[in-house]
Design a protein around this motif. Structure first.
Motif, PDB file in Angstrom:
ATOM      1  N   GLU A 291       0.840  -1.196   0.000  1.00  0.00           N
ATOM      2  CA  GLU A 291       0.000   0.000   0.000  1.00  0.00           C
ATOM      3  C   GLU A 291       0.875   1.245   0.000  1.00  0.00           C
ATOM      4  O   GLU A 291       1.549   1.528   0.981  1.00  0.00           O
ATOM      5  N   GLN A 294       4.435   0.909   1.045  1.00  0.00           N
ATOM      6  CA  GLN A 294       4.584   0.262   2.336  1.00  0.00           C
ATOM      7  C   GLN A 294       4.117  -1.192   2.271  1.00  0.00           C
ATOM      8  O   GLN A 294       3.289  -1.554   1.435  1.00  0.00           O
ATOM      9  N   VAL A 296       2.053  -3.653   4.558  1.00  0.00           N
ATOM     10  CA  VAL A 296       1.140  -3.680   5.703  1.00  0.00           C
ATOM     11  C   VAL A 296       0.993  -5.124   6.153  1.00  0.00           C
ATOM     12  O   VAL A 296       0.663  -6.003   5.353  1.00  0.00           O
ATOM     13  N   ARG A 331      -1.479  -3.896  13.524  1.00  0.00           N
ATOM     14  CA  ARG A 331      -1.106  -3.573  12.143  1.00  0.00           C
ATOM     15  C   ARG A 331       0.293  -2.963  12.135  1.00  0.00           C
ATOM     16  O   ARG A 331       0.552  -1.941  12.775  1.00  0.00           O
ATOM     17  N   ARG A 333       3.308  -1.355   9.736  1.00  0.00           N
ATOM     18  CA  ARG A 333       3.561  -0.718   8.443  1.00  0.00           C
ATOM     19  C   ARG A 333       5.056  -0.576   8.254  1.00  0.00           C
ATOM     20  O   ARG A 333       5.736   0.065   9.067  1.00  0.00           O
ATOM     21  N   ASP A 335       7.852   0.834   5.775  1.00  0.00           N
ATOM     22  CA  ASP A 335       8.029   1.774   4.672  1.00  0.00           C
ATOM     23  C   ASP A 335       9.249   1.360   3.853  1.00  0.00           C
ATOM     24  O   ASP A 335      10.379   1.400   4.344  1.00  0.00           O
ATOM     25  N   CYS A 341       9.393   1.377  10.589  1.00  0.00           N
ATOM     26  CA  CYS A 341       8.336   0.422  10.886  1.00  0.00           C
ATOM     27  C   CYS A 341       7.490   0.974  12.027  1.00  0.00           C
ATOM     28  O   CYS A 341       8.017   1.361  13.073  1.00  0.00           O
TER      29      CYS A 341
END
Length: 481
Positions: A291, A294, A296, A331, A333, A335, A341
């Motif tokens: 996304e 990133q 996810v 969650r 993420r 990058d 993170c």
């Protein structure tokens, strides 16, 4: 995690052999539709096979039997045109065959000393943990990383060890239903401490590379996106001094971070990128996707993997306490541009064993179906069915009555569905009040309303681990229709 007062009597006998939720079944059975009682109405468009794996010792175990030690047994229900049939079968592993030939157990469980005469297999590889469908067959796997086995999805006949991998594999394989590829990893106490591979839709291994780790690790799961795989280096791993003395012991190292390794699906070893997060353990991921630059990842995070032991705890007490669930859906993420993170708890609900529509695995999803737990209930009980809405950060819950113990649910997409949650949730339960297994079917869009149908089995269905839903069109493709 606070100390727990242990219920009286749990230490007096092994609950994983005597408790009604866990006690093994003695027979392999085939039950035709005419012998199955159904409450409610089975949806006519529920077409496929629901399969669940779990431990079930075939011979009387030695010593301090742990729930994780039992021989793998599959339970399957075949749904078609409003009708259903059932069968259960042992996974015919080489270890089980050898023990049956000798008429007695050869291996002891993880709470006892390893079999030193079996240096390459000190603990019994039972293939009792997960089951996936790929290239026309079921594939079963073991939580300590072992030999996968292939089975027929209808008869549950064991077709033999799956030598296509040319290696051991971890408990959790990932199948991309869009490309037909299967991703896997294995790990061990010798270099390379981890490897990662890909099998194509025909069941041919096309990629396999070593993964550089600081030392032996005990990762349990992985995740995939459309173009990447996510591997884990977590700060819970085997105590090597104990291993040298023939004992299984794991330690948590809270000073170390959790690390996620992002590698292109067919990437080289040196292409992996590591992202650091807070110290924790993760047994199971729910899904991952790409996304806006990133990665996810949604997974169940244990901030503290091990329990505290009240004074006077016995070996059985400790075994029960360490099987408690205290995890929340988080969650992460990662990058790919900055290397940063972040992590965000989606809800505070205690839950695990989350599944998404497997046709969407590796792509963005909103809904996760899983199990809720009471962290202080001993022995562990799969106490409720949950549906996480990860967009709204809301959770639907359907609580099971205390005499019921569930297991990992499976999502069965309705043919022609256009919405992500247009389908059914299928979950297996053990009913200790009636001494029978049951399989419930829910409308996935309204699980709080309760099941639309219950299949009541004339045999027990002990608590187990993971499962798979094989759609009717997948079965037809396998049969060459």
């Amino acid at each position: 995690m606070e100390n727990t007062t242990l219920p009286t009597g749990l230490h007096e006998a092994n609950p994983f052999l005597l408790d009604d939720f866990f006690a093994p079944v003695a027979i392999e059975a085939e039950v035709q539709p005419s012998a199955l009682q159904i409450e409610g109405h089975l949806p006519l468009d529920l077409e496929g096979v629901f399969v669940r794996n779990g431990p079930n010792p075939a011979l009387p175990p030695q010593g301090r039997y742990h729930w994780f030690d039992g021989d793998g047994m599959l339970h399957a229900l075949h749904f078609s045109k409003g009708s259903v049939s059932y069968c259960n079968r042992y996974i015919q592993t080489t270890g089980l065959a050898e023990e049956r030939k000798q008429g007695q157990p050869i291996w002891r469980g993880i709470r006892q000393a390893a079999n030193r005469e079996r240096r390459e297999q000190p603990f019994k590889d039972t293939s009792n943990t997960d089951v996936k469908f790929h290239a026309g067959s079921l594939i079963t796997s073991w939580y300590l990383c072992g030999t996968p086995y292939r089975l027929d999805p209808l008869s549950l006949q064991t077709l033999g060890p799956d030598n296509r991998f040319e290696s051991k594999v971890s408990a959790h394989l990932k199948v991309d239903e869009v490309t037909g590829e299967l991703m896997f990893f294995d790990y061990g106490i010798r270099k390379p401490f981890m490897t990662y591979g890909v099998m194509n839709r025909e069941g041919v291994k096309v990629h396999h590379v070593p993964i550089d780790l600081p030392g032996p690790r005990l990762p349990h799961d992985m995740a995939i996106t459309e173009h990447y795989s996510i591997l884990m280096d977590l700060p819970v791993f085997q105590d090597m001094e104990a291993a040298r003395n023939g004992r299984w012991k794991t330690d948590w190292h809270p000073q170390l971070p959790a690390r996620f390794g992002v590698i292109p699906r067919h990437g080289k070893s040196e292409e992996i990128r590591w992202f650091e997060a807070s110290s924790c353990y993760i047994y199971h991921s729910a899904n991952a996707w790409e996304e806006a630059g990133q990665i996810v990842l949604e997974a169940y995070r244990y901030k503290r993997p091990f329990a505290d032991y009240p004074e006077g705890s016995t070996e059985f007490d400790k075994m029960l306490l360490n099987n408690r669930i205290a995890a929340t859906l988080v969650r992460y993420r990662m990058d790919l541009n900055t290397g940063a993170c972040t992590e965000e708890e989606l809800t505070a609900d205690n839950g695990e064993f989350g599944m998404v529509d497997q046709a969407r695995l590796g792509r963005p999803t909103r809904y996760v179906y899983g199990i809720g737990f009471d962290e202080h209930e001993l022995p562990i009980r799969f106490a409720s069915l949950k549906k996480w809405d990860t967009t709204k950060r809301e959770v639907q819950t359907f609580a099971f009555e205390p005499h019921l113990c569930g297991s990992e649910p499976q999502f069965a997409r309705r043919p022609g569905a256009t919405q992500e949650d247009d389908g059914y949730v299928v979950v297996a339960l053990e009913n200790n009040a009636a001494s029978r297994g049951e399989v419930w079917v829910f409308n996935a869009q309204s699980i709080e309303a309760g099941p639309v149908a219950k299949v009541l089995l004339p045999v027990r269905l002990p608590a187990g681990f993971h499962g798979v839903w094989v759609r009717g069109d997948q079965l037809n493709a396998r049969a060459g229709h």
